[in-house]
Scaffold this motif. Structure first.
Motif, PDB file in Angstrom:
ATOM      1  N   GLU A 181       3.709   1.879   1.301  1.00  0.00           N
ATOM      2  CA  GLU A 181       4.417   2.167   2.557  1.00  0.00           C
ATOM      3  C   GLU A 181       5.886   2.525   2.274  1.00  0.00           C
ATOM      4  O   GLU A 181       6.527   1.927   1.418  1.00  0.00           O
ATOM      5  CB  GLU A 181       4.349   0.923   3.460  1.00  0.00           C
ATOM      6  N   THR A 182       6.395   3.516   2.999  1.00  0.00           N
ATOM      7  CA  THR A 182       7.809   3.921   2.871  1.00  0.00           C
ATOM      8  C   THR A 182       8.448   3.881   4.260  1.00  0.00           C
ATOM      9  O   THR A 182       7.736   3.810   5.265  1.00  0.00           O
ATOM     10  CB  THR A 182       7.926   5.358   2.330  1.00  0.00           C
TER      11      THR A 182
ATOM     12  N   TRP B 244      16.423   2.318  -0.059  1.00  0.00           N
ATOM     13  CA  TRP B 244      15.973   2.272   1.353  1.00  0.00           C
ATOM     14  C   TRP B 244      16.916   1.401   2.194  1.00  0.00           C
ATOM     15  O   TRP B 244      17.293   1.762   3.302  1.00  0.00           O
ATOM     16  CB  TRP B 244      14.569   1.671   1.438  1.00  0.00           C
TER      17      TRP B 244
ATOM     18  N   GLU C 236       9.652   6.294   5.846  1.00  0.00           N
ATOM     19  CA  GLU C 236       9.160   7.477   6.590  1.00  0.00           C
ATOM     20  C   GLU C 236       7.752   7.220   7.120  1.00  0.00           C
ATOM     21  O   GLU C 236       7.469   7.444   8.300  1.00  0.00           O
ATOM     22  CB  GLU C 236       9.143   8.722   5.682  1.00  0.00           C
ATOM     23  N   SER C 237       6.850   6.704   6.247  1.00  0.00           N
ATOM     24  CA  SER C 237       5.463   6.517   6.681  1.00  0.00           C
ATOM     25  C   SER C 237       5.355   5.403   7.718  1.00  0.00           C
ATOM     26  O   SER C 237       4.495   5.429   8.593  1.00  0.00           O
ATOM     27  CB  SER C 237       4.557   6.218   5.483  1.00  0.00           C
ATOM     28  N   ALA C 238       6.270   4.419   7.629  1.00  0.00           N
ATOM     29  CA  ALA C 238       6.217   3.289   8.575  1.00  0.00           C
ATOM     30  C   ALA C 238       7.002   3.573   9.852  1.00  0.00           C
ATOM     31  O   ALA C 238       6.848   2.866  10.849  1.00  0.00           O
ATOM     32  CB  ALA C 238       6.783   2.047   7.902  1.00  0.00           C
ATOM     33  N   GLY C 239       7.857   4.620   9.812  1.00  0.00           N
ATOM     34  CA  GLY C 239       8.727   4.889  10.970  1.00  0.00           C
ATOM     35  C   GLY C 239       9.741   3.772  11.186  1.00  0.00           C
ATOM     36  O   GLY C 239      10.117   3.452  12.301  1.00  0.00           O
TER      37      GLY C 239
ATOM     38  N   ASN D 169       0.820  -1.225   0.000  1.00  0.00           N
ATOM     39  CA  ASN D 169       0.000   0.000   0.000  1.00  0.00           C
ATOM     40  C   ASN D 169       0.851   1.272   0.000  1.00  0.00           C
ATOM     41  O   ASN D 169       0.540   2.242   0.706  1.00  0.00           O
ATOM     42  CB  ASN D 169      -0.944   0.031   1.223  1.00  0.00           C
TER      43      ASN D 169
END
Length: 593
Positions: free
Chosen positions: A183-184, A258, A186-189, A181
């Motif tokens: 997810e990065t 990443w 940053e968005s996942a922390g 979905n």
């Protein structure tokens, strides 16, 4: 350079055999060793090789040689003979002079450049998951061996071959594409390597569900594994990657980016670095020209299916496939190509591969093939094989339940160091920033020392709690000793000026000077055997001897200024050599604790 006492002893023993027995004994037949603690003396000459010239018992021969050496070497103050061992004692003047003229100068323990280039390849991670405990041992070994070899005079290149392609990488990519979905990190922390590792686990979970479903529909386990839609999709993705499909390549670059950002943080925390990165995505097609070269030389042969093989049975190995019948590489193909590439780029005299012992056979095959191909540089290749690391069960919880994550372990070590240091009240007068830095230094020192003090070839059991014991055979014990010495030097306002010469020294001082004098020989042995364990154990023994001296002798309150100054000089030398030894292991030593 002045002769060492060992060189002088060998020279004079050869002379003694000639003078006493009219015979020539080759110097290579004479052996010296440190005198065992239970006997008087500091250096022992093994007498047995001389008895075939003296035609006398070892005891009589030892006494005759001892008498000759005492008369001809002014530094010898006494000797005794135990069976076939001649134990020699040296005068206080000898030890005082050794500290002042040899050990005190900053040049002590510094080897000149030897004009040889050497590569150490270590780490070699996969870009589909974070680094784990096994990687920690690999990285620490590679880094410290490189640093020891630098100190020994080599020009060292630290290399990292990153496994950034293949079906396992596509598994993480596909799982993220299907279930992520968008997810990065940053968005996942999450650190990038942890995020990608999460999707590798997701792939495995979903793949197993599909296998179970197909088995329920009547397929065999093997068929279900082959026919599971996810695995088929991953294989299609790999084919697209190999065909340079733009969408797949972009996803691959994004997710690898990443991972590299995550690896960088882990490497920084571990304190390791690299001069050169190789990537399998750039090397996996290499080696095919070497296969052609080998066919032309008759080193390789083809089978009916067009596959290319080498017969290594005369080396105690077996027949090995080096190229598939359809012309695609196997692992050894690209390893042959990468070995050639590395040599072409750096022309190194030696190359060390730091890889776990489960790959012992692979490297025997690789080196044997390169030698058969007539690559002269293959004689300088070495596999530094190391054992697995185990943990006492229940000590560490891993994120995935199977392997211990490197970041988790390092965080736990720093936390353990904090708890232990606070229990012992060792942070008086430290502000919060200094405390955090100290916990980091102690925690990482504990981890590194515990993993490096064991011979690389041995499997080891890593106990996080035991490793942070300030009284045990640990990094923190050595670090604490260094901080103690620095505290003594600060209180004395020691500047290192004016060499001091006392009238005599104690056995504790003599033992410490003798250990300090061994430092260059320890670097040499550690470098020649690619073993940080020798240096780690030396640093511990030195710290132990210093503590014994510290408890038995007064330093700051010594009545005689010469004695006080001499003991401070000895302390400064001990601090420097402990710090240098630990730095070669990648371990920092605090100025105060």
């Amino acid at each position: 350079m002045a002769k060492s006492i060992q060189e002088l002893l060998i020279e004079k023993t050869v002379e003694a055999v000639n003078a006493l027995y009219g015979a020539e004994i080759p110097a290579s037949q004479l052996a010296l060793q440190e005198t065992r603690k239970e006997f008087e003396g500091q250096i022992t000459l093994v007498v047995f090789p001389v008895t075939r010239f003296s035609k006398k018992s070892p005891e009589v021969t030892g006494n005759e040689i001892g008498t000759y050496l005492k008369e001809n070497i002014q530094e010898i103050s006494d000797f005794n003979v135990i069976k076939g061992f001649l134990n020699l004692s040296f005068s206080d003047d000898y030890w005082i002079s050794l500290l002042n003229t040899t050990i005190l100068p900053d040049s002590f323990g510094k080897y000149p450049q030897n004009g040889k280039k050497l590569m150490v390849e270590y780490s070699s991670p996969n870009t589909n998951k974070p680094l784990h405990l096994g990687h920690i041992r690999n990285n620490l070994l590679g880094y410290s061996v490189a640093e020891i070899l630098k100190a020994y005079g080599y020009d060292v290149v630290k290399a990292n071959l990153v496994n950034d392609r293949g079906i396992h990488i596509c598994k993480s990519m596909l799982a993220w594409q299907k279930f992520g979905n968008g997810e990065t990190p940053e968005s996942a922390g999450l650190k990038g390597d942890h995020l990608v590792g999460k999707y590798y686990v997701v792939f495995d979970k979903e793949y197993k569900k599909e296998i179970d479903q197909l088995k329920q529909e009547g397929q065999s386990e093997d068929d279900a594994k082959k026919n599971a839609p996810l695995m088929k999709e991953a294989q299609v993705m790999l084919q697209k990657w190999e065909a340079n499909d733009a969408e797949v390549i972009n996803l691959w670059k994004t997710m690898n980016g990443w991972v590299y950002a995550g690896f960088d943080k882990t490497y920084k925390q571990l304190g390791v670095d690299f001069d050169k990165f190789y990537y399998e995505s750039e090397t996996y097609l290499l080696g095919k020209d070497i296969i052609q070269e080998g066919l032309e030389k008759g080193v390789f042969f083809k089978k009916e299916d067009n596959s290319v093989w080498i017969d290594l049975t005369d080396e105690g190995l077996d027949q090995k496939l080096v190229l598939r019948g359809d012309g695609t590489s196997v692992y050894i193909t690209q390893d042959l190509g990468t070995a050639q590439l590395k040599y072409d780029e750096f022309k190194m005299d030696e190359s060390i591969y730091v890889v776990g012992n489960e790959q012992d056979y692979h490297f025997k095959v690789l080196f044997a093939i390169l030698k058969k191909l007539g690559k002269e540089w293959a004689n300088g290749l070495y596999h530094l094989s190391y054992g697995m690391v185990d943990l006492p069960s229940g000590k560490m919880k891993s994120r995935e339940g199977t392997v211990v994550d490197a970041d988790d372990l390092m965080a736990e070590m720093i936390e353990t160091a904090k708890e232990r240091t606070e229990e012992l009240g060792k942070t008086e007068g430290f502000n919060e920033e200094e405390k955090a830095s100290l916990y980091q230094t102690i925690g990482m020192g504990a981890l590194k020392y515990f993993l490096l003090k064991v011979d690389p070839k041995k499997r080891l059991l890593f106990d996080p709690n035991e490793s942070v014991d300030f009284q045990g055979h640990t990094g923190p014990f050595v670090q604490y000793t260094h901080a103690r010495i620095k505290s003594v030097l600060r209180k004395a306002e020691y500047t290192g000026a004016d060499v001091k010469t006392p009238a005599s020294i104690s056995p504790y001082e003599r033992d410490l000077i003798q250990a300090l004098a061994n430092y260059p020989a320890i670097i040499e042995a550690s470098a020649q055997e690619f073993s940080p364990a020798q240096l780690a154990n030396y640093a511990y023994d030195l710290a132990k001897l210093y503590n014994k001296f510290y408890h038995e002798e007064t330093i700051l309150k010594a009545a005689d200024e010469n004695v006080k100054g001499f003991r401070l000089q000895m302390s400064a030398s001990a601090a420097r050599i402990i710090a240098e030894s630990m730095n070669m292991l990648g371990i920092q030593v605090p100025e105060r604790m």
